[in-house]
Motif scaffolding. Structure first.
Motif, mmCIF file in Angstrom:
data_model
loop_
_atom_site.group_PDB
_atom_site.id
_atom_site.type_symbol
_atom_site.label_atom_id
_atom_site.label_comp_id
_atom_site.label_asym_id
_atom_site.label_seq_id
_atom_site.Cartn_x
_atom_site.Cartn_y
_atom_site.Cartn_z
ATOM 1 N N ASN A 81 0.849 -1.192 0.000
ATOM 2 C CA ASN A 81 0.000 0.000 0.000
ATOM 3 C C ASN A 81 0.886 1.244 0.000
ATOM 4 O OD1 ASN A 81 -1.762 2.127 0.580
ATOM 5 N ND2 ASN A 81 -3.080 0.842 1.850
ATOM 6 N N PRO A 82 0.918 2.003 -1.109
ATOM 7 C CA PRO A 82 1.823 3.153 -1.193
ATOM 8 C C PRO A 82 1.433 4.299 -0.275
ATOM 9 C CG PRO A 82 0.350 3.136 -3.081
ATOM 10 C CD PRO A 82 0.097 1.852 -2.332
ATOM 11 N N LEU A 101 -9.091 2.887 1.090
ATOM 12 C CA LEU A 101 -9.638 2.441 -0.187
ATOM 13 C C LEU A 101 -8.657 1.523 -0.913
ATOM 14 C CD1 LEU A 101 -11.455 5.637 -1.518
ATOM 15 C CD2 LEU A 101 -12.456 3.577 -0.502
ATOM 16 N N PHE A 102 -7.364 1.825 -0.819
ATOM 17 C CA PHE A 102 -6.375 0.936 -1.429
ATOM 18 C C PHE A 102 -6.470 -0.447 -0.800
ATOM 19 C CE2 PHE A 102 -2.414 -1.232 -2.063
ATOM 20 C CZ PHE A 102 -2.007 -0.864 -3.342
ATOM 21 N N PHE A 103 -6.538 -0.499 0.533
ATOM 22 C CA PHE A 103 -6.649 -1.787 1.216
ATOM 23 C C PHE A 103 -7.930 -2.513 0.801
ATOM 24 C CE2 PHE A 103 -3.619 -0.594 4.817
ATOM 25 C CZ PHE A 103 -2.688 -1.551 4.456
ATOM 26 N N LEU A 104 -9.030 -1.776 0.672
ATOM 27 C CA LEU A 104 -10.298 -2.395 0.310
ATOM 28 C C LEU A 104 -10.201 -3.071 -1.054
ATOM 29 C CD1 LEU A 104 -13.289 -2.981 0.725
ATOM 30 C CD2 LEU A 104 -13.786 -0.680 -0.166
ATOM 31 N N PHE A 105 -9.684 -2.358 -2.051
ATOM 32 C CA PHE A 105 -9.568 -2.935 -3.389
ATOM 33 C C PHE A 105 -8.536 -4.060 -3.426
ATOM 34 C CE2 PHE A 105 -11.366 1.266 -4.670
ATOM 35 C CZ PHE A 105 -12.509 0.778 -5.279
ATOM 36 N N GLN A 106 -7.443 -3.891 -2.673
ATOM 37 C CA GLN A 106 -6.430 -4.946 -2.606
ATOM 38 C C GLN A 106 -7.027 -6.225 -2.026
ATOM 39 O OE1 GLN A 106 -3.407 -4.741 0.512
ATOM 40 N NE2 GLN A 106 -1.814 -5.193 -0.986
ATOM 41 N N ARG A 107 -7.747 -6.097 -0.930
ATOM 42 C CA ARG A 107 -8.327 -7.275 -0.290
ATOM 43 C C ARG A 107 -9.425 -7.891 -1.138
ATOM 44 N NH1 ARG A 107 -7.993 -3.796 5.165
ATOM 45 N NH2 ARG A 107 -5.843 -4.346 5.722
ATOM 46 N N ALA A 108 -10.190 -7.050 -1.841
ATOM 47 C CA ALA A 108 -11.220 -7.585 -2.739
ATOM 48 C C ALA A 108 -10.582 -8.430 -3.833
ATOM 49 C CB ALA A 108 -12.020 -6.435 -3.356
ATOM 50 N N ASN A 109 -9.465 -7.965 -4.390
ATOM 51 C CA ASN A 109 -8.764 -8.737 -5.414
ATOM 52 C C ASN A 109 -8.191 -10.027 -4.845
ATOM 53 O OD1 ASN A 109 -9.246 -6.875 -7.465
ATOM 54 N ND2 ASN A 109 -7.381 -5.714 -7.043
#
Length: 215
Positions: A43-44, A62-70
């Protein structure tokens, strides 16, 4: 006996510094299971978040949310469960941190995105929650000496620990083993890991507690 025969999908959770990734890796190695890792370092925004939490909370979350969704999508699409899966995160941690770090308007936006994604995450067969005293979390964060983590305040660690504890004692509704992590030194003491494995195999109800000092 292999714990993954009883619980094919195990999640190890706890605040930063609780040792969740270490325990997950040890269990994966012990039973030749698949390890599924959070990879928070990708996460940058995270280093910037610890510099200025208010300003960078939303993009970090939001980065974590999309990362975890993927990652959840990847977990569902591949044959990870043949030998069992152990993960050092689960999707439910995301709203915990969102409520902790976002203001009301930001959380409304986050919640809209979360609901729009309609993430269908598989339910872990067992969650191991490492309930860890804040002073131990502080000591472990300092010991591993990751630069941006040194800016984490004790107050923030206290808030994380309280949020986790509230969730697992009141809101979590599937199998959980709540572990008093204060005396469980799985890195230095092989018997601690064996003791935990034995406790996992003896679980008989949806929420149970393990205090190694009392065994």
């Amino acid at each position: 006996m292999n714990i993954f025969n009883k619980y094919p999908y195990i999640v190890v959770e706890g605040p930063i510094g609780s040792g969740k990734s270490t325990l997950a890796r040890l269990l994966a190695n012990q039973f030749n299971a698949n390890m599924f890792s959070e990879k928070a370092e990708r996460n940058p925004f995270l280093p910037k978040f610890y510099e200025d939490m208010k300003h960078y909370a939303l993009p970090t979350q939001l980065f974590f949310l999309f990362q975890r969704a993927n990652q959840i999508s990847e977990l569902k699409q591949n044959d990870f469960f043949r030998n069992g899966v152990v993960a050092d995160f689960f999707l439910q941690k995301d709203p915990i941190f969102a409520r902790l770090n976002l203001d009301n308007e930001e959380f409304k936006l986050y919640d809209q995105i979360y609901r729009h994604l309609e993430i269908k995450a598989p339910t872990p067969d067992l969650v191991i929650y490492l309930q860890t005293p804040v002073d131990l979390l502080r000591a472990r964060v300092e010991k591993r000496n990751i630069g941006y983590e040194q800016k984490i305040s004790t107050e923030y660690l206290e808030r994380i620990a309280e949020s986790y504890s509230s969730y697992f004692h009141n809101d979590h509704n599937s199998n959980v083993l709540i572990v008093n992590n204060e005396s469980l030194d799985i890195l230095k003491d092989k018997s601690s890991l064996n003791m935990l494995i034995e406790r996992i195999l003896s679980i008989s109800s949806i929420r149970e507690y393990f205090n190694p000092r009392l065994t």
